[in-house]
Design a protein around this motif. Structure first.
Motif, PDB file in Angstrom:
ATOM      1  N   LEU A 254      88.382 128.884  27.628  1.00 61.50           N
ATOM      2  CA  LEU A 254      89.750 128.698  27.149  1.00 61.50           C
ATOM      3  C   LEU A 254      90.000 127.661  25.979  1.00 61.50           C
ATOM      4  O   LEU A 254      91.214 127.458  25.521  1.00 61.50           O
ATOM      5  CB  LEU A 254      90.583 128.454  28.407  1.00 61.50           C
ATOM      6  CG  LEU A 254      91.081 129.499  29.403  1.00 61.50           C
ATOM      7  CD1 LEU A 254      91.738 129.268  30.480  1.00 61.50           C
ATOM      8  CD2 LEU A 254      91.840 130.680  28.591  1.00 61.50           C
ATOM      9  N   SER A 255      89.296 126.454  26.088  1.00 60.55           N
ATOM     10  CA  SER A 255      89.255 125.435  25.241  1.00 60.55           C
ATOM     11  C   SER A 255      89.367 125.638  23.958  1.00 60.55           C
ATOM     12  O   SER A 255      89.900 124.701  23.079  1.00 60.55           O
ATOM     13  CB  SER A 255      88.328 124.243  25.454  1.00 60.55           C
ATOM     14  OG  SER A 255      88.574 123.739  26.890  1.00 60.55           O
ATOM     15  N   ASN A 256      88.755 126.824  23.343  1.00 60.01           N
ATOM     16  CA  ASN A 256      88.570 127.284  22.095  1.00 60.01           C
ATOM     17  C   ASN A 256      89.914 127.941  21.690  1.00 60.01           C
ATOM     18  O   ASN A 256      90.188 128.137  20.423  1.00 60.01           O
ATOM     19  CB  ASN A 256      87.730 128.443  21.997  1.00 60.01           C
ATOM     20  CG  ASN A 256      86.342 127.911  22.175  1.00 60.01           C
ATOM     21  OD1 ASN A 256      86.018 126.993  21.722  1.00 60.01           O
ATOM     22  ND2 ASN A 256      85.499 128.691  22.840  1.00 60.01           N
TER      23      ASN A 256
ATOM     24  N   ILE B 175      93.281 126.495  22.466  1.00 58.69           N
ATOM     25  CA  ILE B 175      94.399 125.576  22.984  1.00 58.69           C
ATOM     26  C   ILE B 175      95.573 125.213  21.630  1.00 58.69           C
ATOM     27  O   ILE B 175      96.623 124.722  21.924  1.00 58.69           O
ATOM     28  CB  ILE B 175      94.116 124.037  23.327  1.00 58.69           C
ATOM     29  CG1 ILE B 175      93.125 123.579  21.980  1.00 58.69           C
ATOM     30  CG2 ILE B 175      93.187 124.159  24.500  1.00 58.69           C
ATOM     31  CD1 ILE B 175      92.685 122.155  22.489  1.00 58.69           C
ATOM     32  N   ASN B 176      95.133 125.997  20.604  1.00 62.98           N
ATOM     33  CA  ASN B 176      96.041 126.068  19.591  1.00 62.98           C
ATOM     34  C   ASN B 176      97.089 127.050  19.561  1.00 62.98           C
ATOM     35  O   ASN B 176      98.080 126.871  18.873  1.00 62.98           O
ATOM     36  CB  ASN B 176      95.475 126.142  18.138  1.00 62.98           C
ATOM     37  CG  ASN B 176      94.538 127.613  18.282  1.00 62.98           C
ATOM     38  OD1 ASN B 176      93.901 127.676  19.163  1.00 62.98           O
ATOM     39  ND2 ASN B 176      94.959 128.244  17.047  1.00 62.98           N
TER      40      ASN B 176
ATOM     41  N   SER C 180     100.334 129.014  20.689  1.00 65.97           N
ATOM     42  CA  SER C 180     101.611 128.685  21.122  1.00 65.97           C
ATOM     43  C   SER C 180     102.581 129.881  21.124  1.00 65.97           C
ATOM     44  O   SER C 180     102.640 130.710  20.477  1.00 65.97           O
ATOM     45  CB  SER C 180     102.322 127.566  20.017  1.00 65.97           C
ATOM     46  OG  SER C 180     103.626 127.063  20.433  1.00 65.97           O
TER      47      SER C 180
ATOM     48  N   VAL D 282      91.474 135.474  27.921  1.00 72.09           N
ATOM     49  CA  VAL D 282      92.292 134.552  27.289  1.00 72.09           C
ATOM     50  C   VAL D 282      93.722 134.805  27.269  1.00 72.09           C
ATOM     51  O   VAL D 282      94.564 134.208  27.435  1.00 72.09           O
ATOM     52  CB  VAL D 282      91.863 134.061  25.842  1.00 72.09           C
ATOM     53  CG1 VAL D 282      92.761 133.364  24.905  1.00 72.09           C
ATOM     54  CG2 VAL D 282      90.410 133.453  25.879  1.00 72.09           C
TER      55      VAL D 282
ATOM     56  N   VAL E  46      97.255 133.271  28.909  1.00 74.49           N
ATOM     57  CA  VAL E  46      98.372 132.865  27.971  1.00 74.49           C
ATOM     58  C   VAL E  46      99.571 133.576  28.317  1.00 74.49           C
ATOM     59  O   VAL E  46     100.733 133.010  28.348  1.00 74.49           O
ATOM     60  CB  VAL E  46      97.686 133.155  26.340  1.00 74.49           C
ATOM     61  CG1 VAL E  46      99.111 133.139  25.670  1.00 74.49           C
ATOM     62  CG2 VAL E  46      96.911 132.288  25.858  1.00 74.49           C
TER      63      VAL E  46
ATOM     64  N   SER F 134     102.830 131.727  30.001  1.00 77.30           N
ATOM     65  CA  SER F 134     103.782 131.493  29.357  1.00 77.30           C
ATOM     66  C   SER F 134     105.061 132.316  29.638  1.00 77.30           C
ATOM     67  O   SER F 134     105.865 132.309  28.997  1.00 77.30           O
ATOM     68  CB  SER F 134     103.321 131.554  27.758  1.00 77.30           C
ATOM     69  OG  SER F 134     103.054 132.976  27.581  1.00 77.30           O
TER      70      SER F 134
END
Length: 362
Positions: free
Chosen positions: A210-212, A214-215, A217, A254, A258, A262
Motif C-alpha cells: 500500500l505504501s506504493n 500513498i500519492n 487522492s 489497493v 482506497v 475514502s
C-alpha cells in the motif's frame, strides 16, 4: 501485430494459468455505529452453494480421511451464511454475537501439517475453520486468545478434490478485525485495521505494498502552468490516476483499501449496507474477463456471489451471479424458523426479477 500478440498471451494464459479465485473483502461503518463486512466470492469452477443456518448445540466433527479421528464439538452460537455444498462448512458467515468470518483463497502460500497422533485430538480440515470460529467465539479478542486451539491439517475437501488453501478474515461488531493465515505449517495472526483482504501473497505483504500508492487522492489534481500554458486534467478522477485496475490480488487490495476508506460517511445501517454493495460492484468480475484453466479447458473466474454481514443488526445479505436481487437473512428470525435444525436454502432456485414500469407513464 497487437492482435496477434494478444491472442498468443490469451492462449498462453489458458494453458498455463491455474483455476483463478479472486475474492475481495472490505469493511465499513455508519455514523450510528453500525459495522458491516462485505465480500465477493469468485471461483473458476462451479461450486454448489447453499445459504445455511446452523443452530447452537449442533455437533460438528472433523472432515478427515476415513478411519482418522479429529476434533468434535458442539456449536455455542447459531450461525448463518454461505456454505459450500450441503454442509456446515461456512465460506462466509455471521453468528449470534455479531462475529463475521470469511474464508478467502490463499494459493501458493497456505501450508498445513500432516495429520498425526500428536495433533489428531485438535485436528480440523481447512474448510472447517470459519465454522469453528463462528461456532465458538463472540469477539476478535476471544479469537486472538484461542485461534490456535485447533490444528488445521492437510485434509482433502472431498467435493473439490483438493486441500483448500485459504486464509481467514474475522471482524466483530465493535469493528475490530484480524486476518489468520496458515503459513509454514502454523497459524499466524495479523491485526487488520483496514478490514481489507484479497488473496495471495501474505497479508503483511499487501499492507507493505500500500505504501506504493500513498500519492492517490479522491481530490482532483488542480491545473498547473508550464511557461504560461495552463494544463488541466482531462476529466474527473485525476487524483486517482495510477490506481491499479486489473483483477490481481495486489491490485484489488489497493482498490479495496482506497474505495472503502475514502467512502463518504453515511448515517444508518441501511445506508452503509447499500454503500458496501456499491463499492463491491467495482470488484464484480464478468464471466470470461479472467480465465484460468481446469483439466485443459478454459475456466473463467467470475463473481458467483456477493454478501454483506451487518454485525450490529444481525443480518446477512447476499446476491448471486444469476440473481442480483438482495436476499436478507435476519439471523434471529432464521434460527427461530429453523427450530433447532440445520437448514439449507439453494440459491439456484432464485431467479432475477424485473419490474415493468411501462404502465406508470400516465
Amino acid at each position: 501485430m497487437i492482435r496477434s500478440v494478444t491472442a498468443i498471451l490469451v492462449a498462453g494464459s489458458m494453458v498455463f494459468a491455474p483455476v483463478a479465485n479472486a475474492c475481495t473483502g472490505i469493511q465499513l461503518s455508519a455514523k450510528d455505529g453500525t459495522q458491516v463486512a462485505g465480500r465477493t466470492l469468485e471461483f473458476g469452477a462451479p461450486i454448489d452453494w447453499y445459504v445455511t443456518t446452523v443452530p447452537a448445540g449442533t455437533e460438528i466433527s472433523a472432515e478427515l480421511p476415513a478411519g482418522s479421528t479429529g476434533l468434535t464439538y458442539k456449536t455455542k452460537y447459531g450461525i448463518t451464511g454461505m456454505t459450500a455444498y450441503q454442509s456446515t462448512d461456512f465460506v462466509d458467515g455471521l453468528n449470534e454475537q455479531g462475529l463475521s468470518v470469511g474464508l478467502f483463497y490463499f494459493p501458493g502460500y497456505a501450508s498445513y501439517p500432516d495429520l498425526s497422533e500428536e495433533n489428531s485430538a485438535k485436528a480440523l480440515a481447512p474448510q472447517q475453520f470459519a465454522t469453528w470460529l463462528l461456532a465458538n467465539f463472540s469477539s476478535v479478542d476471544e479469537v486472538k486468545a484461542h485461534y490456535d486451539d485447533v490444528v488445521l491439517v492437510a485434509a482433502t475437501f472431498e467435493q473439490m478434490g483438493e486441500v483448500i488453501p485459504m486464509h481467514v478474515r474475522v471482524i466483530d461488531k465493535s469493528g475490530n478485525a484480524l486476518v489468520i493465515e496458515p503459513t509454514d505449517k502454523t497459524l499466524k495472526v495479523f491485526d487488520a485495521p483496514l478490514g481489507v483482504i484479497t488473496n495471495s501473497p501474505t497479508y503483511d505483504w499487501h499492507m507493505t505494498n500500500l505504501s506504493n500508492f500513498i500519492n492517490l487522492s479522491v481530490v482532483n489534481v488542480p491545473p498547473v502552468k508550464l511557461d504560461g500554458v495552463q494544463l488541466e486534467a482531462a476529466g474527473q478522477g485525476a487524483g486517482m490516476h495510477g490506481l491499479p485496475g486489473d483483477f490481481t490480488p495486489p491490485s484489488r487490495f489497493v482498490r479495496a483499501a482506497v474505495f472503502s476508506k475514502s467512502a463518504m460517511p453515511v448515517d444508518t445501517g441501511a445506508e452503509v449496507l447499500d454503500q458496501t454493495f456499491h463499492i463491491l460492484n467495482n470488484f464484480d468480475i464478468p464471466y470470461g474477463a479472467v480465465r484460468g484453466e481446469d483439466n485443459g479447458k478454459p475456466a473463467p473466474d467470475y463473481t458467483q456471489w456477493t454478501s454483506v454481514a451487518d454485525m450490529t443488526n444481525g443480518t446477512w445479505t447476499v446476491k448471486t451471479y444469476d440473481d442480483q436481487n438482495l436476499r436478507v437473512v435476519d439471523l434471529k428470525s432464521a434460527l427461530a424458523a429453523a427450530d433447532g435444525k440445520v437448514v439449507h436454502i439453494d440459491p439456484k432456485q432464485w431467479s432475477q426479477t424485473y419490474q415493468n414500469i411501462s404502465s406508470d407513464f400516465k
